[in-house]
Design an enzyme around this catalytic site. Structure first.
Site, PDB file in Angstrom:
ATOM      1  N   LYS A 268      84.910   1.748  34.624  1.00  0.00           N
ATOM      2  CA  LYS A 268      84.281   1.426  33.375  1.00  0.00           C
ATOM      3  C   LYS A 268      85.158   0.515  32.590  1.00  0.00           C
ATOM      4  O   LYS A 268      86.425   0.010  32.983  1.00  0.00           O
ATOM      5  CB  LYS A 268      84.040   2.762  32.504  1.00  0.00           C
ATOM      6  CG  LYS A 268      82.926   3.701  33.453  1.00  0.00           C
ATOM      7  CD  LYS A 268      81.846   2.749  33.735  1.00  0.00           C
ATOM      8  CE  LYS A 268      80.705   2.470  32.824  1.00  0.00           C
ATOM      9  NZ  LYS A 268      79.361   2.000  33.202  1.00  0.00           N
TER      10      LYS A 268
ATOM     11  N   HIS B 209      80.298  -6.034  34.099  1.00  0.00           N
ATOM     12  CA  HIS B 209      79.186  -6.275  33.042  1.00  0.00           C
ATOM     13  C   HIS B 209      79.368  -7.568  32.211  1.00  0.00           C
ATOM     14  O   HIS B 209      79.033  -7.482  31.017  1.00  0.00           O
ATOM     15  CB  HIS B 209      78.540  -4.950  32.258  1.00  0.00           C
ATOM     16  CG  HIS B 209      78.655  -3.740  33.089  1.00  0.00           C
ATOM     17  ND1 HIS B 209      77.614  -3.604  33.895  1.00  0.00           N
ATOM     18  CD2 HIS B 209      79.416  -2.685  33.060  1.00  0.00           C
ATOM     19  CE1 HIS B 209      77.788  -2.274  34.333  1.00  0.00           C
ATOM     20  NE2 HIS B 209      78.876  -1.634  34.066  1.00  0.00           N
TER      21      HIS B 209
END
Length: 351
Positions: free
Chosen positions: A75, A92
């Site tokens: 993450k 992302h």
């Protein structure tokens, strides 16, 4: 020698890892140097990595790693300045997300590179490793919890990681049975993919009847009134420029059966978001956001769903990724070269 540095995850509730002690042993046998940051939260004990031949470092010390080390996490990174290393992670950052643009600037400023796990693909463009199955499984579970909460006249409360999938299923089945209501009818879009397969496995185990859609059913373009005719909708499609709108903003109006959306793909800040009734992710403390009343409409959009089953998702994902990690020391074309080219193309377009 490739030096792979497994960082501790800084995000709360994140217990997963992309490399296991067994994988560490395998890479060490192949000539890799492995450093593993200690972590009290990781589902697999640090001592097991040390026994497999890894060097152990302090949590968060990756910023001081040798310049040639490849920093590996899952993450987001903690806030900070320029990034000088190569990083393997889910960034992302390539679909216009504001946070992603900030991340790319950090790489630009430091001269580092992002090797994004989402864009690690084979020659045909298929992802080589994915958490999708467990994302779908856990996403369907939390969505059903939201539906059960509605039957009780409340809104879904906090969730926490389950030790095993069997415990999840036993707890959820009891919660659904306690409502006294028939199981909801569900629609899964993306039913043929990894995410959809996981969602359908959980729904089937819970006795939920599901309509299964994939590319053929959505090829004509949306929005789709059929979505509103199901009580539960699970979106399992990784959106792109060609993805149609599944749920339009006016879907919140009365006259629908739909009361829960499980947006497992969860990309509300993307220009390609196909679920247009909400604009922010949810989290473990507040798993759903209520976007309408009479009848209620709750959206589940947790962006780290596989973390709810950290052991299963870690073992599964790490096994998929291990052969690809083994190719880090190979030059020429391949998945890592493609990932780096994707990064370079988006960096070039950065403002």
């Amino acid at each position: 020698m490739v030096h792979l540095w497994l960082r501790s995850e800084s995000r709360g509730n994140e217990q997963r890892a992309g490399l296991t002690p067994e994988g560490t042993r395998h890479l060490r046998a192949g000539g890799f140097r492995i450093t593993v940051e200690d972590s009290p939260h990781r589902i697999l004990p640090t001592a097991d990595y040390a026994a497999a031949g890894a060097e152990i470092a302090a949590p968060g010390s990756w910023s001081e790693a040798p310049a040639d080390a490849i920093v590996f996490g899952l993450k987001e990174l903690p806030p900070g300045g320029a990034l000088v290393h190569r990083h393997i992670m889910f960034g992302h950052a390539f679909k216009g997300q504001p946070a992603g643009q900030a991340l790319l600037r950090r790489f630009r400023d430091g001269g580092g590179r992002l090797l994004d796990l989402e864009y690690l693909t084979d020659d045909s463009g298929r992802r080589l490793a994915a958490f999708g199955h467990w994302a779908g499984f856990a996403g369907a579970a939390v969505s059903l919890k939201a539906w059960a909460a509605q039957r009780r006249g409340t809104i879904c409360g906090p969730v926490a990681a389950w030790p095993t999938q069997e415990q999840l299923k036993a707890e959820l089945r009891a919660e659904l049975d306690a409502t006294g209501a028939p199981r909801p009818r569900a629609l899964v879009i993306g039913a043929l993919g990894r995410v959809g397969g996981g969602a359908l496995e959980l729904l089937t185990a819970m006795g939920v009847q599901a309509t299964r859609w994939d590319m053929a059913e959505t090829a004509g373009g949306g929005p789709f009134p059929q979505v509103l005719a199901h009580e539960l909708f699970i979106n399992c499609i990784l959106a792109g420029p060609q993805t149609p709108v599944f749920v339009a903003p006016n879907a919140v109006e009365p006259g629908r059966l739909l009361t829960v959306i499980g947006d497992v793909a969860c990309d509300p800040s993307s220009d390609f978001n196909p679920v247009q009734v909400y604009d922010r992710v949810t989290d473990w403390a507040q798993p759903v956001t209520r976007v309408a009343e009479a009848p209620p409409l709750d959206v589940m959009a947790i962006d780290n769903l596989p973390s709810l089953l950290p052991r299963e998702s870690t073992l599964d994902y790490a096994a998929q990724l291990l052969p690809v990690l083994g190719e880090l020391d190979r030059g020429g074309p391949g998945p890592w070269a493609r990932a780096e080219a994707t990064f370079a193309a988006h960096l070039a377009r950065l403002d």
